[in-house]
Design a protein around this motif. Structure first.
Motif, PDB file in Angstrom:
ATOM      1  N   GLY A   1       0.794  -1.225   0.000  1.00  0.00           N
ATOM      2  CA  GLY A   1       0.000   0.000   0.000  1.00  0.00           C
ATOM      3  C   GLY A   1       0.820   1.266   0.000  1.00  0.00           C
ATOM      4  O   GLY A   1       0.276   2.366   0.160  1.00  0.00           O
TER       5      GLY A   1
ATOM      6  N   ASN B   1      -2.070   4.577   0.311  1.00  0.00           N
ATOM      7  CA  ASN B   1      -3.516   4.466   0.233  1.00  0.00           C
ATOM      8  C   ASN B   1      -4.162   5.105   1.453  1.00  0.00           C
ATOM      9  O   ASN B   1      -3.717   4.890   2.582  1.00  0.00           O
ATOM     10  CB  ASN B   1      -3.942   2.994   0.155  1.00  0.00           C
TER      11      ASN B   1
ATOM     12  N   SER C   1      -6.784   4.314   2.766  1.00  0.00           N
ATOM     13  CA  SER C   1      -7.403   3.266   3.580  1.00  0.00           C
ATOM     14  C   SER C   1      -6.405   2.617   4.534  1.00  0.00           C
ATOM     15  O   SER C   1      -6.762   1.732   5.310  1.00  0.00           O
ATOM     16  CB  SER C   1      -8.001   2.184   2.664  1.00  0.00           C
TER      17      SER C   1
ATOM     18  N   SER D   1      -0.617  -1.594  -4.593  1.00  0.00           N
ATOM     19  CA  SER D   1      -1.710  -2.502  -4.242  1.00  0.00           C
ATOM     20  C   SER D   1      -1.351  -3.405  -3.059  1.00  0.00           C
ATOM     21  O   SER D   1      -0.209  -3.848  -2.906  1.00  0.00           O
ATOM     22  CB  SER D   1      -2.081  -3.376  -5.447  1.00  0.00           C
ATOM     23  N   GLU D   2      -2.362  -3.700  -2.249  1.00  0.00           N
ATOM     24  CA  GLU D   2      -2.223  -4.638  -1.141  1.00  0.00           C
ATOM     25  C   GLU D   2      -2.910  -5.963  -1.443  1.00  0.00           C
ATOM     26  O   GLU D   2      -2.925  -6.862  -0.602  1.00  0.00           O
ATOM     27  CB  GLU D   2      -2.810  -4.020   0.128  1.00  0.00           C
ATOM     28  N   ASN D   3      -3.490  -6.085  -2.650  1.00  0.00           N
ATOM     29  CA  ASN D   3      -4.133  -7.323  -3.057  1.00  0.00           C
ATOM     30  C   ASN D   3      -3.075  -8.427  -3.220  1.00  0.00           C
ATOM     31  O   ASN D   3      -2.060  -8.235  -3.883  1.00  0.00           O
ATOM     32  CB  ASN D   3      -4.871  -7.092  -4.381  1.00  0.00           C
ATOM     33  N   LYS D   4      -3.313  -9.596  -2.634  1.00  0.00           N
ATOM     34  CA  LYS D   4      -2.311 -10.664  -2.615  1.00  0.00           C
ATOM     35  C   LYS D   4      -1.966 -11.148  -4.024  1.00  0.00           C
ATOM     36  O   LYS D   4      -0.800 -11.422  -4.326  1.00  0.00           O
ATOM     37  CB  LYS D   4      -2.810 -11.835  -1.765  1.00  0.00           C
ATOM     38  N   PHE D   5      -2.970 -11.251  -4.883  1.00  0.00           N
ATOM     39  CA  PHE D   5      -2.710 -11.723  -6.245  1.00  0.00           C
ATOM     40  C   PHE D   5      -1.866 -10.717  -7.016  1.00  0.00           C
ATOM     41  O   PHE D   5      -0.889 -11.090  -7.675  1.00  0.00           O
ATOM     42  CB  PHE D   5      -4.034 -11.972  -6.977  1.00  0.00           C
ATOM     43  N   ILE D   6      -2.226  -9.411  -6.903  1.00  0.00           N
ATOM     44  CA  ILE D   6      -1.447  -8.383  -7.600  1.00  0.00           C
ATOM     45  C   ILE D   6      -0.044  -8.296  -7.017  1.00  0.00           C
ATOM     46  O   ILE D   6       0.934  -8.105  -7.751  1.00  0.00           O
ATOM     47  CB  ILE D   6      -2.168  -7.022  -7.521  1.00  0.00           C
ATOM     48  N   CYS D   7       0.075  -8.455  -5.697  1.00  0.00           N
ATOM     49  CA  CYS D   7       1.401  -8.436  -5.064  1.00  0.00           C
ATOM     50  C   CYS D   7       2.274  -9.568  -5.606  1.00  0.00           C
ATOM     51  O   CYS D   7       3.470  -9.381  -5.858  1.00  0.00           O
ATOM     52  CB  CYS D   7       1.261  -8.570  -3.551  1.00  0.00           C
TER      53      CYS D   7
ATOM     54  N   ARG E   1       3.288  -8.636  -9.087  1.00  0.00           N
ATOM     55  CA  ARG E   1       4.240  -7.527  -9.044  1.00  0.00           C
ATOM     56  C   ARG E   1       5.631  -8.033  -8.692  1.00  0.00           C
ATOM     57  O   ARG E   1       6.632  -7.622  -9.303  1.00  0.00           O
ATOM     58  CB  ARG E   1       3.775  -6.495  -8.017  1.00  0.00           C
TER      59      ARG E   1
END
Length: 418
Positions: free
Chosen positions: A203, A223, A225, A379-385, A388
Motif C-alpha cells: 500500500g 492508500n 485506507s 496494491s495490497e491485493n495478494k494476487f497483484i502483489c 508484481r
C-alpha cells in the motif's frame, strides 16, 4: 480599468510560462495573470524526463537548466516489504539521448522561463473571478475590478481551475491516496549515485532522488485506507515523519536515514487528485478560443512523474498550434479589422481547436497510465502483489519510460509579428 490584449494566460505555473514563452518565440505577445504576489516556487524539485527536455529545448532554456542539474544513470527498484532490490534499468548516457532524465529545482525552472519573457508579461496579484463572452471577445474580470478584453483565454490555473469550470469540466476527484514529500540536506555530502530510487508494496510507494551531491528529495505515496493513517496527521509534520518511517522499516538503514534527517519544516502532505480520464474525451477541453493546459487540463497522480513534464508539452504544442495558424494569415490581413471579420479571431480559434485535438488522447493516456501504474505498485491485493514481485515491477517502470519518450516537436518559426 479596462484593457485589451489578444492572448491572456491565467496562471504563471509551468504550463503558463512555457506557453507564454513559446508564443513570444513566434512574436505573439501574451499577458499572464498570476493570483499570487510572486512566482509560486513552492515544492522542492521535480524530475524532468526526456519529453520535458525536448520541450525546454524547443523554447530555448534546456541548456541553461542542464548546467544546474545532473543526469540520472538509471532507475533502481526495490520492495518495501523486504527491502531487497528487485531490478535496475540503466539509461543511455547521451546528453540528448532517449532517456535523458534530471532532477531540477522547481524555483530554478520557473525563474529560467520567466527570465526569457518580456518585462511586464506577468501581472502578479491578479486573481480571475469570472469570464464572459462578448461577441468574438472574452471579458476576463479580475478581483480588483479590472476587465481585460481578449481573443484567447488559456487556463493554466491548476487543479481548481476557474477556466476549466467555465468550460464545464467536472471537478477533479480524490485518487484514494495521499503523498508525503520531504527534502533532506547533507552539508557534508551524501553517497547516493545519481539514480531514481523507488520501493513499493504494502500500500506504499516510497522513492527518493538526489537533487545534487548535498540534497535529496523524497516522497511516500500511500492508500488513504491504510489502517495506521489518520487525517489529523496531515497538518503535523512530526507525525507524518513517524508514519513514513513506520512504513519503510525493512528498507536499508541508509535509505530510511534520508527521512530521519529531514527537518519537520521540509515535510508536507497533500491528497492526490485526478481528473476522470473519460472526461477528457467526452467534455470540452477547448471552446470558443478558450482552453486549458497543465493541471487545469489533466491533473493526475504522480506515479508517472509527468505532471510538470506534460505541462511543458502543453505549452509548446499550444503555442505552435496558435502560432502556425496565425502565420498562415496573409501579412496584409493582420491588423485591427472589424472584430466579426478579423482574420486574427479566425486564426486563434483554429489554433486552439487544433491544440485540443492534438492533446486530447495524450492527456487521456497520461491520466489513465499514471493511475494504473500507481494502483499496481501500491496494491495490497495478494494476487497483484504476487504478480508484481514476479514480473510487474519492472514492467511498470518500463511503462514510465515509454510514456516519457514523447516528442512535442520544435517551434517552426519562420515569420514573426509584433
Amino acid at each position: 480599468m479596462d484593457i485589451e490584449q489578444d492572448i491572456v494566460i491565467v496562471g504563471a505555473g509551468i504550463s503558463g510560462l512555457t506557453a507564454s514563452l513559446a508564443l513570444h518565440r513566434y512574436g505573439l505577445r501574451s499577458l499572464v495573470l498570476e493570483s499570487s504576489e510572486c512566482l509560486r516556487t513552492t515544492g522542492y524539485a521535480l524530475t524532468l524526463w526526456p519529453n520535458a527536455w525536448r520541450a525546454l529545448d524547443a523554447v530555448g532554456v534546456g541548456d541553461h537548466l542542464r548546467q544546474h542539474s545532473v543526469p540520472f544513470r538509471g532507475i533502481q527498484v526495490g520492495s518495501v516489504d523486504t527491502g531487497f532490490p528487485t531490478g535496475e534499468l540503466a539509461f543511455e548516457q547521451n546528453k540528448y539521448g532517449k532517456h535523458e532524465c534530471r532532477r531540477v529545482r522547481r524555483k530554478g525552472l520557473l525563474e529560467a522561463l520567466e527570465k526569457e519573457l518580456p518585462q511586464g508579461t506577468i501581472w502578479y496579484s491578479s486573481k480571475v473571478v469570472s469570464i464572459e463572452e462578448s461577441g468574438h471577445s472574452k471579458l476576463v474580470q479580475l478581483a480588483d475590478g479590472c476587465v481585460i478584453r481578449t481573443k484567447v483565454v488559456i487556463g493554466c490555473d491548476g487543479v481548481n481551475s476557474v477556466v476549466a469550470k467555465w468550460l464545464g469540466l467536472p471537478t477533479p476527484i480524490s485518487a484514494g491516496r495521499s503523498s508525503i514529500r520531504g527534502f533532506a540536506e547533507y552539508p557534508a555530502g551524501h553517497s547516493f549515485k545519481p539514480n531514481f530510487y523507488i520501493y513499493f508494496g504494502g500500500g506504499v510507494r516510497f522513492g527518493f532522488v538526489p537533487c545534487d551531491d548535498k540534497s535529496i528529495s523524497w516522497f511516500c505515496n500511500f492508500n488513504l485506507s491504510n489502517a495506521t493513517w489518520h487525517q489529523n496527521m496531515s497538518e503535523e509534520p512530526v507525525k507524518l515523519k513517524a508514519f513514513v518511517l513506520s512504513k519503510i522499516v525493512n528498507i536499508p538503514r541508509e535509505v530510511s536515514d534520508i527521512v530521519q534527517r529531514t527537518e519537520v519544516g521540509s515535510i508536507s502532505c497533500a491528497e492526490l487528485k485526478m481528473r476522470l480520464p473519460w472526461d477528457i474525451l467526452l467534455r470540452d477541453i477547448a471552446k470558443s478560443s478558450i482552453c486549458v493546459a497543465g493541471d487545469a487540463l489533466h491533473p493526475m497522480t504522480p506515479d508517472l512523474g509527468q505532471g510538470g513534464c506534460s505541462a511543458l508539452e502543453d505549452g509548446v504544442i499550444l503555442a505552435r498550434c496558435i502560432g502556425e495558424s496565425f502565420l498562415k494569415i496573409p501579412r496584409k490581413d493582420v491588423g485591427d479589422g472589424k472584430e466579426d471579420v478579423d482574420p486574427k479571431v479566425v486564426a486563434f480559434k483554429k489554433g486552439v481547436e487544433n491544440y485540443a485535438k492534438e492533446r486530447r488522447w495524450r492527456s487521456f493516456s497520461l491520466i489513465a497510465a499514471a493511475y494504473a501504474i500507481g494502483f499496481v505498485q501500491a496494491s495490497e491485493n495478494k494476487f497483484i502483489c504476487f504478480l508484481r514481485e514476479k514480473f510487474l515491477s519492472m514492467l511498470t517502470v518500463a511503462a514510465v519510460l515509454k510514456m516519457a519518450d514523447f516528442d512535442c516537436g520544435n517551434l517552426d518559426i519562420y515569420r514573426r509579428f509584433s
